[in-house]
Design a protein around this motif. Structure first.
Motif, mmCIF file in Angstrom:
data_model
loop_
_atom_site.group_PDB
_atom_site.id
_atom_site.type_symbol
_atom_site.label_atom_id
_atom_site.label_comp_id
_atom_site.label_asym_id
_atom_site.label_seq_id
_atom_site.Cartn_x
_atom_site.Cartn_y
_atom_site.Cartn_z
ATOM 1 N N UNK A 262 -3.622 -1.581 8.565
ATOM 2 C CA UNK A 262 -4.221 -0.995 7.366
ATOM 3 C C UNK A 262 -5.734 -1.153 7.410
ATOM 4 N N UNK A 263 -6.425 -0.017 7.322
ATOM 5 C CA UNK A 263 -7.889 -0.050 7.412
ATOM 6 C C UNK A 263 -8.515 -0.581 6.128
ATOM 7 N N UNK A 264 -7.743 -0.593 5.030
ATOM 8 C CA UNK A 264 -8.291 -1.062 3.763
ATOM 9 C C UNK A 264 -8.354 -2.596 3.748
ATOM 10 N N UNK A 313 -3.896 11.396 4.531
ATOM 11 C CA UNK A 313 -3.543 9.980 4.630
ATOM 12 C C UNK A 313 -4.606 9.226 5.435
ATOM 13 N N UNK A 314 -5.003 9.831 6.538
ATOM 14 C CA UNK A 314 -6.017 9.196 7.392
ATOM 15 C C UNK A 314 -7.337 9.060 6.637
ATOM 16 N N UNK A 315 -7.667 10.136 5.913
ATOM 17 C CA UNK A 315 -8.903 10.154 5.127
ATOM 18 C C UNK A 315 -8.887 9.060 4.067
ATOM 19 N N UNK A 320 -10.784 4.320 1.937
ATOM 20 C CA UNK A 320 -10.262 3.518 0.830
ATOM 21 C C UNK A 320 -10.042 4.325 -0.447
ATOM 22 N N UNK A 321 -9.550 5.543 -0.313
ATOM 23 C CA UNK A 321 -9.279 6.404 -1.475
ATOM 24 C C UNK A 321 -7.830 6.187 -1.901
ATOM 25 N N UNK A 322 -7.620 5.926 -3.205
ATOM 26 C CA UNK A 322 -6.264 5.548 -3.603
ATOM 27 C C UNK A 322 -5.437 6.693 -4.158
ATOM 28 N N UNK A 323 -6.073 7.825 -4.445
ATOM 29 C CA UNK A 323 -5.327 8.926 -5.060
ATOM 30 C C UNK A 323 -5.647 10.236 -4.343
#
Ligand code: DAH
Length: 338
Positions: A262-264, A313-315, A320-323
């Motif tokens: 997970x990149x986040x 999803x990758x973006x 770190x975009x949640x929506x």
């Protein structure tokens, strides 16, 4: 009126003129077809030779004078006009300019550019195909026959009554690609896909996928693994780890899913990866022999691998975009961050 009076009158009138229209009016009044001086010249015909010489000579000199006066006055008026324009329409070239606002590239566009950069550096060629597909290309030729339960994996938008669908994935690009080109092949695609889905933080009825296809001799799963690992590193950074899990897709055998750390949270566990530290981003596998046969290739001679991934999803992971809805909201407060 004799010539001297006419000349004096012309002088006064021309001097008083304050516009080019008035100059033209004066020209007509004295030199026009029915002008005062013209009339005198016309009257010469009836005169004696003596008079002709005298009056004709005077009249011609007067005409030259008037012409010169008209010309000079017109010049003067034009110059005054230009000065007036220069005065009233003055531009202060020392004032600072209005800076135009510089836009921001949409985050999906940024991912697209990165994706293109990575795969062209791997020697792949971009090959995009239509968003409206026949069922044959979207399903049948990808080894998903009609009435096969695997079709339920894609919630499809059907175009009314004609056998077309809004493509549910970019995989039909593989069929187009293999039909149009002779192997060995190394191609990739990027584009919008459609699914009949409820909108929520993780789902949108249209989103983006990118996809790749390699067909050659002696291609193995190890080639796929190496390609995806290198892609993940270049997309997310060199400390990202990837892992393959066994999966099922009708058009690949064997099929795998690829997870990346997970990149986040960097793999520690967070809401985005549901505490697991891993996020699934890619579906892939070795091109199914039936798919190769469907486009006229002999599976004993040619093998290939294919992979597809959700760009959104990758973006979301990368930034770190949640929506997912933010990606389609055109909200400037959101977009200006990129
Ligand atoms: N088309 C699949 C989907 O939309 C993703 C996918 C899986 C693409 C495996 C592939 C592949 O090319 O080999 O779910």
């Amino acid at each position: 009126m004799d010539i001297k009076d006419i000349l004096q009158l012309a002088k006064d009138q021309i001097n008083k003129a304050s516009s080019l229209e008035e100059i033209e009016k004066a020209r007509l009044e004295f030199l026009g077809r029915k002008g005062k001086l013209t009339e005198i010249l016309r009257g010469l015909a009836k005169m004696s030779l003596e008079q002709k010489k005298k009056i004709g000579g005077e009249a011609n000199l007067a005409r030259e004078d008037i012409e010169l006066l008209l010309k000079n006055k017109a010049k003067e008026l034009r110059a005054a006009g230009a000065e007036k324009i220069a005065e009233t329409e003055k531009v202060d070239i020392t004032l600072p300019g209005l800076a135009s606002k510089i836009g921001h590239r949409h985050p999906l566009q940024l991912i697209k550019e990165k994706y293109i950069e990575i795969f062209t550096s791997f020697g792949y060629t971009l090959f995009n195909t239509p968003e409206i597909e026949t069922e044959e290309f979207n399903f049948d030729l990808l080894n998903i026959p009609q009435n096969h339960p695997a079709r339920d994996m894609w919630d499809t938008f059907f175009v009314k009554g004609n056998g077309y669908v809004l493509r549910t994935h970019t995989s039909p690009f593989q069929i187009h690609c293999m039909k149009k080109n002779k192997p060995p092949l190394r191609f990739f695609a990027f584009g919008r896909v459609y699914r009949y889905e409820q909108i929520d933080a993780g789902h949108s009825p249209n989103f983006y996928q990118c996809e790749g296809l390699v067909v050659d001799k002696n291609i193995t799963l190890a080639d796929l693994k190496g390609t995806i690992q290198e892609f993940a590193k270049q997309m997310f950074g060199h400390d990202v780890k990837s892992r393959m899990r066994q999966s099922f897709f009708p058009f690949t055998e064997p099929s795998v899913e690829v997870d990346v750390t997970c990149a986040v949270c960097g793999g520690k566990g967070c809401p985005v990866c549901k505490g697991t530290g891993w996020v699934e981003i890619i579906g892939a596998g070795m091109v199914h022999p039936n798919v190769l046969r469907n486009v006229g290739l002999n599976p004993a001679e040619w093998q290939g691998f294919a992979f597809g991934m959700g760009v959104d999803r990758i973006c979301m992971l990368k930034y770190g975009i949640e929506d997912i809805r933010l990606l389609y909201s055109n909200n400037l407060k959101f977009l200006e961050q990129f």
